[in-house]
Design a protein around this motif. Structure first.
Motif, PDB file in Angstrom:
ATOM      1  N   CYS A 272      -6.737   7.975   5.662  1.00 14.97           N
ATOM      2  CA  CYS A 272      -6.447   8.102   4.233  1.00 14.97           C
ATOM      3  C   CYS A 272      -5.785   6.854   3.637  1.00 14.97           C
ATOM      4  O   CYS A 272      -5.238   6.907   2.541  1.00 14.97           O
ATOM      5  CB  CYS A 272      -5.560   9.313   3.997  1.00 14.97           C
ATOM      6  N   THR A 273      -5.869   5.727   4.331  1.00 13.96           N
ATOM      7  CA  THR A 273      -5.166   4.521   3.887  1.00 13.96           C
ATOM      8  C   THR A 273      -5.715   4.001   2.563  1.00 13.96           C
ATOM      9  O   THR A 273      -6.926   3.854   2.399  1.00 13.96           O
ATOM     10  CB  THR A 273      -5.246   3.424   4.956  1.00 13.96           C
ATOM     11  N   VAL A 274      -4.808   3.741   1.634  1.00 12.03           N
ATOM     12  CA  VAL A 274      -5.109   3.116   0.349  1.00 12.03           C
ATOM     13  C   VAL A 274      -4.084   2.008   0.142  1.00 12.03           C
ATOM     14  O   VAL A 274      -3.143   1.864   0.935  1.00 12.03           O
ATOM     15  CB  VAL A 274      -5.050   4.128  -0.827  1.00 12.03           C
ATOM     16  N   HIS A 275      -4.247   1.233  -0.908  1.00 12.20           N
ATOM     17  CA  HIS A 275      -3.250   0.224  -1.252  1.00 12.20           C
ATOM     18  C   HIS A 275      -2.451   0.703  -2.451  1.00 12.20           C
ATOM     19  O   HIS A 275      -3.035   1.183  -3.436  1.00 12.20           O
ATOM     20  CB  HIS A 275      -3.911  -1.107  -1.617  1.00 12.20           C
ATOM     21  N   VAL A 276      -1.156   0.573  -2.370  1.00 11.98           N
ATOM     22  CA  VAL A 276      -0.258   0.810  -3.495  1.00 11.98           C
ATOM     23  C   VAL A 276       0.473  -0.511  -3.712  1.00 11.98           C
ATOM     24  O   VAL A 276       1.200  -0.970  -2.827  1.00 11.98           O
ATOM     25  CB  VAL A 276       0.724   1.967  -3.232  1.00 11.98           C
ATOM     26  N   ASP A 277       0.199  -1.117  -4.850  1.00  7.20           N
ATOM     27  CA  ASP A 277       0.736  -2.447  -5.152  1.00  7.20           C
ATOM     28  C   ASP A 277       0.444  -3.435  -4.011  1.00  7.20           C
ATOM     29  O   ASP A 277       1.282  -4.239  -3.626  1.00  7.20           O
ATOM     30  CB  ASP A 277       2.231  -2.399  -5.456  1.00  7.20           C
ATOM     31  N   GLY A 278      -0.764  -3.323  -3.453  1.00  7.49           N
ATOM     32  CA  GLY A 278      -1.225  -4.245  -2.424  1.00  7.49           C
ATOM     33  C   GLY A 278      -0.802  -3.918  -1.006  1.00  7.49           C
ATOM     34  O   GLY A 278      -1.243  -4.568  -0.064  1.00  7.49           O
ATOM     35  N   GLN A 279       0.035  -2.914  -0.835  1.00  6.96           N
ATOM     36  CA  GLN A 279       0.496  -2.526   0.499  1.00  6.96           C
ATOM     37  C   GLN A 279      -0.290  -1.325   0.990  1.00  6.96           C
ATOM     38  O   GLN A 279      -0.546  -0.384   0.239  1.00  6.96           O
ATOM     39  CB  GLN A 279       1.993  -2.173   0.463  1.00  6.96           C
ATOM     40  N   ALA A 280      -0.653  -1.350   2.266  1.00  7.39           N
ATOM     41  CA  ALA A 280      -1.370  -0.222   2.857  1.00  7.39           C
ATOM     42  C   ALA A 280      -0.409   0.950   3.029  1.00  7.39           C
ATOM     43  O   ALA A 280       0.669   0.801   3.597  1.00  7.39           O
ATOM     44  CB  ALA A 280      -1.961  -0.627   4.199  1.00  7.39           C
ATOM     45  N   VAL A 281      -0.805   2.108   2.500  1.00  3.49           N
ATOM     46  CA  VAL A 281      -0.008   3.335   2.644  1.00  3.49           C
ATOM     47  C   VAL A 281      -0.948   4.488   2.976  1.00  3.49           C
ATOM     48  O   VAL A 281      -2.141   4.444   2.700  1.00  3.49           O
ATOM     49  CB  VAL A 281       0.809   3.670   1.369  1.00  3.49           C
TER      50      VAL A 281
ATOM     51  N   ILE B 196      -2.838   1.532  -7.706  1.00  2.00           N
ATOM     52  CA  ILE B 196      -3.434   2.148  -6.522  1.00  2.00           C
ATOM     53  C   ILE B 196      -4.872   1.643  -6.397  1.00  2.00           C
ATOM     54  O   ILE B 196      -5.625   1.652  -7.371  1.00  2.00           O
ATOM     55  CB  ILE B 196      -3.426   3.690  -6.655  1.00  2.00           C
ATOM     56  N   THR B 197      -5.222   1.212  -5.192  1.00  4.48           N
ATOM     57  CA  THR B 197      -6.590   0.772  -4.935  1.00  4.48           C
ATOM     58  C   THR B 197      -7.147   1.581  -3.777  1.00  4.48           C
ATOM     59  O   THR B 197      -6.523   1.686  -2.721  1.00  4.48           O
ATOM     60  CB  THR B 197      -6.640  -0.732  -4.581  1.00  4.48           C
TER      61      THR B 197
ATOM     62  N   ALA C 273      -5.161  -5.498   3.804  1.00  7.75           N
ATOM     63  CA  ALA C 273      -3.720  -5.667   3.567  1.00  7.75           C
ATOM     64  C   ALA C 273      -3.126  -6.646   4.580  1.00  7.75           C
ATOM     65  O   ALA C 273      -2.309  -7.493   4.222  1.00  7.75           O
ATOM     66  CB  ALA C 273      -3.011  -4.318   3.629  1.00  7.75           C
ATOM     67  N   LEU C 274      -3.555  -6.547   5.828  1.00 11.44           N
ATOM     68  CA  LEU C 274      -3.063  -7.471   6.854  1.00 11.44           C
ATOM     69  C   LEU C 274      -3.406  -8.911   6.493  1.00 11.44           C
ATOM     70  O   LEU C 274      -2.534  -9.782   6.473  1.00 11.44           O
ATOM     71  CB  LEU C 274      -3.668  -7.121   8.219  1.00 11.44           C
ATOM     72  N   LEU C 275      -4.687  -9.180   6.213  1.00 12.81           N
ATOM     73  CA  LEU C 275      -5.111 -10.552   5.937  1.00 12.81           C
ATOM     74  C   LEU C 275      -4.544 -11.092   4.626  1.00 12.81           C
ATOM     75  O   LEU C 275      -4.349 -12.302   4.490  1.00 12.81           O
ATOM     76  CB  LEU C 275      -6.633 -10.642   5.941  1.00 12.81           C
ATOM     77  N   ALA C 276      -4.272 -10.223   3.677  1.00  7.98           N
ATOM     78  CA  ALA C 276      -3.665 -10.671   2.421  1.00  7.98           C
ATOM     79  C   ALA C 276      -2.252 -11.204   2.675  1.00  7.98           C
ATOM     80  O   ALA C 276      -1.812 -12.143   2.016  1.00  7.98           O
ATOM     81  CB  ALA C 276      -3.641  -9.546   1.399  1.00  7.98           C
ATOM     82  N   GLY C 277      -1.564 -10.630   3.643  1.00 12.71           N
ATOM     83  CA  GLY C 277      -0.206 -11.062   3.940  1.00 12.71           C
ATOM     84  C   GLY C 277      -0.084 -12.016   5.107  1.00 12.71           C
ATOM     85  O   GLY C 277       0.865 -12.789   5.197  1.00 12.71           O
ATOM     86  N   THR C 278      -1.049 -11.970   6.021  1.00 12.71           N
ATOM     87  CA  THR C 278      -1.047 -12.804   7.225  1.00 12.71           C
ATOM     88  C   THR C 278      -2.453 -13.374   7.389  1.00 12.71           C
ATOM     89  O   THR C 278      -3.289 -12.768   8.052  1.00 12.71           O
ATOM     90  CB  THR C 278      -0.652 -11.976   8.472  1.00 12.71           C
ATOM     91  N   PRO C 279      -2.726 -14.513   6.772  1.00 16.53           N
ATOM     92  CA  PRO C 279      -4.089 -15.043   6.736  1.00 16.53           C
ATOM     93  C   PRO C 279      -4.690 -15.413   8.095  1.00 16.53           C
ATOM     94  O   PRO C 279      -5.903 -15.424   8.237  1.00 16.53           O
ATOM     95  CB  PRO C 279      -3.983 -16.287   5.861  1.00 16.53           C
ATOM     96  N   GLU C 280      -3.849 -15.714   9.078  1.00 18.47           N
ATOM     97  CA  GLU C 280      -4.362 -16.087  10.402  1.00 18.47           C
ATOM     98  C   GLU C 280      -3.652 -15.288  11.489  1.00 18.47           C
ATOM     99  O   GLU C 280      -2.916 -15.845  12.308  1.00 18.47           O
ATOM    100  CB  GLU C 280      -4.183 -17.585  10.636  1.00 18.47           C
ATOM    101  N   PRO C 281      -3.888 -13.983  11.551  1.00 17.20           N
ATOM    102  CA  PRO C 281      -3.174 -13.160  12.531  1.00 17.20           C
ATOM    103  C   PRO C 281      -3.692 -13.394  13.951  1.00 17.20           C
ATOM    104  O   PRO C 281      -4.883 -13.623  14.158  1.00 17.20           O
ATOM    105  CB  PRO C 281      -3.480 -11.734  12.068  1.00 17.20           C
ATOM    106  N   ASP C 282      -2.769 -13.340  14.920  1.00 16.17           N
ATOM    107  CA  ASP C 282      -3.195 -13.359  16.312  1.00 16.17           C
ATOM    108  C   ASP C 282      -3.430 -11.911  16.751  1.00 16.17           C
ATOM    109  O   ASP C 282      -3.237 -10.975  15.966  1.00 16.17           O
ATOM    110  CB  ASP C 282      -2.161 -14.073  17.192  1.00 16.17           C
TER     111      ASP C 282
ATOM    112  N   ILE D  46      -2.577  -8.334  14.799  1.00 12.00           N
ATOM    113  CA  ILE D  46      -3.646  -7.385  14.471  1.00 12.00           C
ATOM    114  C   ILE D  46      -3.341  -6.029  15.091  1.00 12.00           C
ATOM    115  O   ILE D  46      -3.428  -4.991  14.419  1.00 12.00           O
ATOM    116  CB  ILE D  46      -5.021  -7.912  14.922  1.00 12.00           C
ATOM    117  N   ASN D  47      -2.983  -6.028  16.360  1.00 10.57           N
ATOM    118  CA  ASN D  47      -2.673  -4.763  17.026  1.00 10.57           C
ATOM    119  C   ASN D  47      -1.523  -4.044  16.339  1.00 10.57           C
ATOM    120  O   ASN D  47      -1.569  -2.828  16.144  1.00 10.57           O
ATOM    121  CB  ASN D  47      -2.348  -5.005  18.499  1.00 10.57           C
ATOM    122  N   ALA D  48      -0.491  -4.780  15.956  1.00  9.32           N
ATOM    123  CA  ALA D  48       0.662  -4.168  15.295  1.00  9.32           C
ATOM    124  C   ALA D  48       0.268  -3.574  13.944  1.00  9.32           C
ATOM    125  O   ALA D  48       0.658  -2.456  13.614  1.00  9.32           O
ATOM    126  CB  ALA D  48       1.779  -5.194  15.118  1.00  9.32           C
ATOM    127  N   ALA D  49      -0.511  -4.315  13.171  1.00 13.99           N
ATOM    128  CA  ALA D  49      -0.902  -3.834  11.845  1.00 13.99           C
ATOM    129  C   ALA D  49      -1.863  -2.655  11.931  1.00 13.99           C
ATOM    130  O   ALA D  49      -1.778  -1.720  11.137  1.00 13.99           O
ATOM    131  CB  ALA D  49      -1.543  -4.965  11.046  1.00 13.99           C
TER     132      ALA D  49
END
Length: 156
Positions: free
Chosen positions: A46-55, A70-71, A109-118, A122-125
């Motif tokens: 059910c993940t959506v974005h609220v002000d750009g954050q995944a919730v 809400i997106t 949401a991950l890539l918007a905040g962390t453009p080059e995740p290891d 990725i696993n944490a997000a």
């Protein structure tokens, strides 16, 4: 009465403030791309974005998001979203597809905040976004591919 801005459109909804956002989106607004999974904020369907954050929309209440943007998967757009969607398609990430809207929303949401995740980032997000088909390796590869595509776009 609740005023929600969903995918750039304001909606006045006759809903109690303790109605889960998931039900407002699916049942009232007809936006069925956001899926019901567990109802306990444990699966990520059910993940959506609220002000750009995944919730998680199943445990987010209408009264808590009245002055937010809400997106949903239906309204997802922009360069990061485009890169993620292309990578998802190129790498055939989806199998049954049920969890994919939530997976995609979390990845954007991950890539918007962390453009080059290891892999660790990725696993944490993505932890808590369950895939019954087990496409986790393809999901991780698609996030890396989207990050690389975004980096190439920035270079021109």
């Amino acid at each position: 009465m609740a005023r929600l801005t969903v995918n750039g459109t304001e909606h006045d909804l006759d809903l109690a403030p303790d109605v889960p956002l998931l039900w407002a989106l699916r049942d009232t607004l007809g936006l069925t791309g956001t899926k019901y999974g567990c109802g306990l904020s444990q699966c990520g369907a059910c993940t959506v974005h609220v002000d750009g954050q995944a919730v998680r929309a199943c445990q987010t209440y209408v009264g808590d998001v009245t002055d937010t943007e809400i997106t949903t998967i239906e309204g997802l757009s922009g360069p990061v979203a485009d890169a993620v969607l292309k990578a998802w398609e190129d790498l055939s990430v989806s199998q049954c597809g049920y969890c994919q809207p939530g997976q995609i929303m979390e990845a954007v949401a991950l890539l918007a905040g962390t453009p080059e995740p290891d892999d660790e980032a990725i696993n944490a997000a993505m932890n808590g976004n369950l895939c019954r088909c087990g496409t986790y390796g393809r999901i991780r590869a698609a996030i890396h591919a989207a990050a690389e595509a975004l980096k190439q776009t920035e270079r021109g």
